[in-house]
Structure formats: structure tokens, C-alpha cells
Motif scaffolding. Structure first.
Motif, PDB file in Angstrom:
ATOM      1  N   VAL A 148       0.839  -1.201   0.000  1.00 29.90           N
ATOM      2  CA  VAL A 148       0.000   0.000   0.000  1.00 29.90           C
ATOM      3  C   VAL A 148       0.876   1.255   0.000  1.00 29.90           C
ATOM      4  N   ALA A 149       1.944   1.229   0.801  1.00 27.69           N
ATOM      5  CA  ALA A 149       2.828   2.390   0.879  1.00 27.69           C
ATOM      6  C   ALA A 149       3.544   2.644  -0.439  1.00 27.69           C
ATOM      7  N   SER A 150       3.783   1.580  -1.202  1.00 30.73           N
ATOM      8  CA  SER A 150       4.498   1.734  -2.477  1.00 30.73           C
ATOM      9  C   SER A 150       3.548   1.970  -3.649  1.00 30.73           C
ATOM     10  N   ALA A 151       2.272   2.138  -3.372  1.00 28.73           N
ATOM     11  CA  ALA A 151       1.301   2.294  -4.466  1.00 28.73           C
ATOM     12  C   ALA A 151       1.634   3.482  -5.352  1.00 28.73           C
ATOM     13  N   THR A 152       2.051   4.592  -4.772  1.00 24.72           N
ATOM     14  CA  THR A 152       2.366   5.764  -5.592  1.00 24.72           C
ATOM     15  C   THR A 152       3.688   5.593  -6.333  1.00 24.72           C
ATOM     16  N   THR A 153       4.490   4.609  -5.924  1.00 22.90           N
ATOM     17  CA  THR A 153       5.693   4.266  -6.672  1.00 22.90           C
ATOM     18  C   THR A 153       5.343   3.382  -7.862  1.00 22.90           C
ATOM     19  N   ASP A 154       4.388   2.467  -7.652  1.00 21.18           N
ATOM     20  CA  ASP A 154       4.060   1.471  -8.666  1.00 21.18           C
ATOM     21  C   ASP A 154       3.085   1.982  -9.721  1.00 21.18           C
ATOM     22  N   VAL A 155       2.232   2.940  -9.352  1.00 20.25           N
ATOM     23  CA  VAL A 155       1.238   3.488 -10.276  1.00 20.25           C
ATOM     24  C   VAL A 155       1.599   4.939 -10.558  1.00 20.25           C
ATOM     25  N   TRP A 156       1.754   5.266 -11.833  1.00 22.87           N
ATOM     26  CA  TRP A 156       2.228   6.597 -12.210  1.00 22.87           C
ATOM     27  C   TRP A 156       1.104   7.621 -12.257  1.00 22.87           C
ATOM     28  N   ARG A 157      -0.041   7.253 -12.783  1.00 25.86           N
ATOM     29  CA  ARG A 157      -1.121   8.207 -13.010  1.00 25.86           C
ATOM     30  C   ARG A 157      -1.982   8.342 -11.753  1.00 25.86           C
ATOM     31  N   ALA A 162      -5.386   6.674 -11.611  1.00 28.99           N
ATOM     32  CA  ALA A 162      -5.460   5.207 -11.555  1.00 28.99           C
ATOM     33  C   ALA A 162      -5.247   4.677 -10.144  1.00 28.99           C
ATOM     34  N   LEU A 163      -4.819   5.543  -9.231  1.00 30.03           N
ATOM     35  CA  LEU A 163      -4.441   5.095  -7.893  1.00 30.03           C
ATOM     36  C   LEU A 163      -5.608   4.548  -7.074  1.00 30.03           C
ATOM     37  N   PRO A 164      -6.776   5.210  -7.036  1.00 30.15           N
ATOM     38  CA  PRO A 164      -7.872   4.659  -6.212  1.00 30.15           C
ATOM     39  C   PRO A 164      -8.264   3.239  -6.618  1.00 30.15           C
ATOM     40  N   GLY A 165      -8.352   2.980  -7.916  1.00 28.82           N
ATOM     41  CA  GLY A 165      -8.694   1.638  -8.370  1.00 28.82           C
ATOM     42  C   GLY A 165      -7.632   0.625  -8.000  1.00 28.82           C
ATOM     43  N   TYR A 166      -6.378   1.042  -8.055  1.00 30.55           N
ATOM     44  CA  TYR A 166      -5.294   0.133  -7.681  1.00 30.55           C
ATOM     45  C   TYR A 166      -5.351  -0.201  -6.190  1.00 30.55           C
ATOM     46  N   LEU A 167      -5.635   0.772  -5.359  1.00 29.69           N
ATOM     47  CA  LEU A 167      -5.744   0.511  -3.918  1.00 29.69           C
ATOM     48  C   LEU A 167      -6.899  -0.441  -3.619  1.00 29.69           C
ATOM     49  N   ARG A 168      -7.997  -0.319  -4.353  1.00 30.71           N
ATOM     50  CA  ARG A 168      -9.099  -1.273  -4.187  1.00 30.71           C
ATOM     51  C   ARG A 168      -8.652  -2.672  -4.601  1.00 30.71           C
ATOM     52  N   ARG A 169      -7.840  -2.751  -5.636  1.00 32.60           N
ATOM     53  CA  ARG A 169      -7.326  -4.040  -6.093  1.00 32.60           C
ATOM     54  C   ARG A 169      -6.423  -4.651  -5.019  1.00 32.60           C
ATOM     55  N   LEU A 170      -5.559  -3.832  -4.418  1.00 33.63           N
ATOM     56  CA  LEU A 170      -4.671  -4.331  -3.370  1.00 33.63           C
ATOM     57  C   LEU A 170      -5.446  -4.855  -2.167  1.00 33.63           C
ATOM     58  N   ALA A 171      -6.591  -4.249  -1.876  1.00 29.83           N
ATOM     59  CA  ALA A 171      -7.394  -4.676  -0.730  1.00 29.83           C
ATOM     60  C   ALA A 171      -7.879  -6.112  -0.880  1.00 29.83           C
ATOM     61  N   GLU A 172      -7.929  -6.621  -2.117  1.00 31.47           N
ATOM     62  CA  GLU A 172      -8.402  -7.978  -2.367  1.00 31.47           C
ATOM     63  C   GLU A 172      -7.275  -9.000  -2.411  1.00 31.47           C
ATOM     64  N   VAL A 173      -6.022  -8.544  -2.417  1.00 25.18           N
ATOM     65  CA  VAL A 173      -4.892  -9.467  -2.487  1.00 25.18           C
ATOM     66  C   VAL A 173      -4.712 -10.176  -1.151  1.00 25.18           C
ATOM     67  N   ARG A 174      -4.507 -11.484  -1.201  1.00 25.81           N
ATOM     68  CA  ARG A 174      -4.216 -12.275   0.009  1.00 25.81           C
ATOM     69  C   ARG A 174      -2.701 -12.330   0.175  1.00 25.81           C
ATOM     70  N   MET A 207       3.142  -0.895 -12.467  1.00 28.29           N
ATOM     71  CA  MET A 207       1.855  -1.544 -12.723  1.00 28.29           C
ATOM     72  C   MET A 207       1.264  -0.962 -14.007  1.00 28.29           C
ATOM     73  N   ALA A 208       1.965  -1.192 -15.102  1.00 32.29           N
ATOM     74  CA  ALA A 208       1.549  -0.603 -16.370  1.00 32.29           C
ATOM     75  C   ALA A 208       0.173  -1.082 -16.792  1.00 32.29           C
ATOM     76  N   HIS A 209      -0.206  -2.292 -16.383  1.00 29.82           N
ATOM     77  CA  HIS A 209      -1.529  -2.818 -16.740  1.00 29.82           C
ATOM     78  C   HIS A 209      -2.640  -2.107 -15.988  1.00 29.82           C
ATOM     79  N   VAL A 210      -2.291  -1.393 -14.920  1.00 29.26           N
ATOM     80  CA  VAL A 210      -3.253  -0.578 -14.169  1.00 29.26           C
ATOM     81  C   VAL A 210      -3.275   0.838 -14.725  1.00 29.26           C
ATOM     82  N   ASP A 211      -2.104   1.383 -14.988  1.00 28.06           N
ATOM     83  CA  ASP A 211      -2.015   2.744 -15.520  1.00 28.06           C
ATOM     84  C   ASP A 211      -2.623   2.862 -16.918  1.00 28.06           C
TER      85      ASP A 211
END
Length: 284
Positions: free
Chosen positions: A172-181, A184-196, A266-270
Motif C-alpha cells: 500500500v505504501a508503495s502504491a504511488t511508486t508502482d502506479v504513475w497516473r 489510476a491510484l484509487p482503483g489500484y488501492l481497491r485491487r490491493l485490498a483484495e490481495v491475500r 503496474m503498467a496494466h493498471v495505468d
């Protein structure tokens, strides 16, 4: 869309891989190897689900990850053990040949798989990863990267965090490192919430006993293998420099690089549409 099951891939130790599969012809299987490695495959389901029907997309959780077998001794978490699991998975699925996509750390594992069983890999996609090693000064002078990495560094140094809680907090802390735009960040954080998240691989890594996943002399060996390769990358990737994808493609006649602008690790997210277009064009 996805059929989920546990697939036995090893008897000693006993290992089952939680595997999600889309409908599609067995002869057009795409095996997807997630990164982390203490993540699961779910952050890659989109936009890959769009390939369903034309391709059978197979997304396993690696041993120690997600809903696959956990609790193994540290010595059983190795890149070579993962390669053995994936070969056994392909055997069980009745797949003598497959296309392979490895993402981030999974990109290193995908290279090992192709080199270990070259006849089994038809086409190879290295996404947000690298073939050459990352030079120590690869990101020198990129101030924005340094600023974005600061939050993740604080998490790793927090003594109150451990196990999967630490893995999740770092992601979660690295989300702004992994996602450039930023959009796209809110959707990526929702995606991370589902990761086990797990922390099985973290133990041997922190103990300094985890073998490197990077194959030795990979560029030459993959070039000699002659497998068609796509190096799929985001221009603003802060983990693996995009320049390395272009450098590797120049060294390997059977490889081509597609570097997507305005996209991070996370180019597939951006840039999901452009990422999927490049992948679909290569697999067609």
C-alpha cells in the motif's frame, strides 16, 4: 469468468497451487506468473480476463502465496521449486506447450522456466521486469522516485509490523511508486485490498538464504533459445528501468520491446487498454 481449483503439483513436500482459469482453447494457453512473491495472482486478473475465449488464461498462486500451500520450511521456497511446480501444473492441465507471461519477480521466474524446459514455452512475455541485471545507479538523479519511495521505506523499518501485515502495508505504501497516473491510484488501492498477502518468502529473503531468481547470463541464453519474446514495460517504472527492456531487445533478435508512456511498474493498471493491445498483438 474464472474457474478456481487447487491443483496438486508436488508430493514431497505436499504442495497444491490455487489456480484460476478462463475458458479458452488448451492449445492457446497463457500461463501467468505473478510477482511479489508474497502476493497472489488477483492483481493481474484485469485486464487479462479480456483474453478469455481466445486464450485459456491460467493464473496460479505460487507456493507460499495466496490460497496455495503455505507453512513450508524456508528451504522449500526457491525459484527452482516454483519452476518444478509450474511444469507439474502444465502437465496436469494437459498443456505440452504454452505461452508464458511473467510479471515483475514473476518475469525472472518465467525466464527460468523457459530455460529449464525450452520445448514447453512457445512465446515469452516479460512484463515490468528485466533480463539484464539492474545497475546500482539505474535511477540516479530521479528525485521524484526518491520521494515516492520514502513511504515504503518507513514501513519496512517499522518494528510494529511483521508477517502478512508488513507485506500488505509495504504494498500500500508503495502504491504511488508502482502506479504513475494519480487517477489510476484509487482503483489500484481497491485491487490491493483484495490481495491475500503472505510472508512465506520474506523469511528466507530476510535471512539471506533465498537464491536469486535471475538466471545467469540470461540475455545470451534466451537469445540462443530463439523463443519469441515481448518485453512489456511502463516508461515510468520505478522498480525495473524501462531502458533495460529496450537494451535487452537490442541484444536478442527474437525479442521486441513495447514501452508504454505514462505508465509505471503496474503498467496494466495505468494503461490497461494499451497494455492489453500490445499483449494481444504479440499473442495473436
Amino acid at each position: 469468468m474464472f474457474t478456481e481449483s487447487l491443483v496438486a503439483v508436488s508430493a514431497d513436500p505436499a504442495v497444491e497451487l490455487f489456480t484460476a482459469r478462463t475458458p479458452g482453447p488448451a492449445g492457446r494457453t497463457l500461463l501467468v506468473i505473478h510477482g511479489g512473491p508474497d502476493w497472489d495472482h488477483t492483481y493481474l486478473r484485469e485486464p487479462l480476463s479480456a483474453l478469455a475465449g481466445r486464450h485459456r488464461v491460467v493464473l496460479p498462486d505460487l507456493r507460499g502465496c495466496g490460497r496455495s500451500t503455505r507453512g513450508l520450511a524456508d528451504g522449500h521456497y526457491t525459484p527452482d521449486a516454483v519452476v518444478g511446480d509450474l511444469v507439474a501444473l502444465l502437465d496436469t492441465l494437459g498443456c505440452p506447450q504454452t505461452d508464458v507471461l511473467g510479471f515483475s519477480y514473476g518475469g525472472l521466474l518465467a525466464q527460468r522456466l523457459a530455460l529449464a524446459v525450452p520445448g514447453r514455452v512457445r512465446r515469452l512475455v516479460i512484463a515490468s521486469s528485466s533480463v539484464p541485471p539492474v545497475p546500482p545507479d539505474a535511477f540516479a538523479g530521479w528525485r521524484e522516485r526518491e520521494e515516492r519511495l520514502a513511504a515504503e521505506a518507513d514501513v519496512w523499518s517499522d518494528p510494529a509490523l511483521s508477517g502478512p501485515d508488513l507485506t500488505r502495508a509495504a504494498a500500500v505504501a508503495s502504491a504511488t511508486t508502482d502506479v504513475w497516473r494519480p487517477e489510476a491510484l484509487p482503483g489500484y488501492l481497491r485491487r490491493l485490498a483484495e490481495v491475500r498477502f503472505s510472508a512465506e518468502w520474506m523469511r528466507p529473503w530476510r535471512a539471506g538464504v533465498l537464491p536469486s531468481a535471475r538466471p545467469e547470463d540470461a540475455a545470451r541464453r534466451l537469445r540462443d533459445l530463439g523463443v519469441p519474446m515481448l518485453l512489456l514495460h511502463g516508461r515510468q517504472d520505478m522498480t525495473f528501468p524501462a531502458a533495460l527492456a529496450e537494451e535487452a531487445a537490442a541484444m536478442m533478435p527474437d525479442a521486441r520491446a513495447v514501452v508504454i508512456e505514462e505508465a509505471g511498474h503496474m503498467a496494466h493498471v495505468d494503461q490497461p487498454d494499451r497494455w492489453l493491445d500490445a499483449l494481444g498483438g504479440f499473442l495473436s
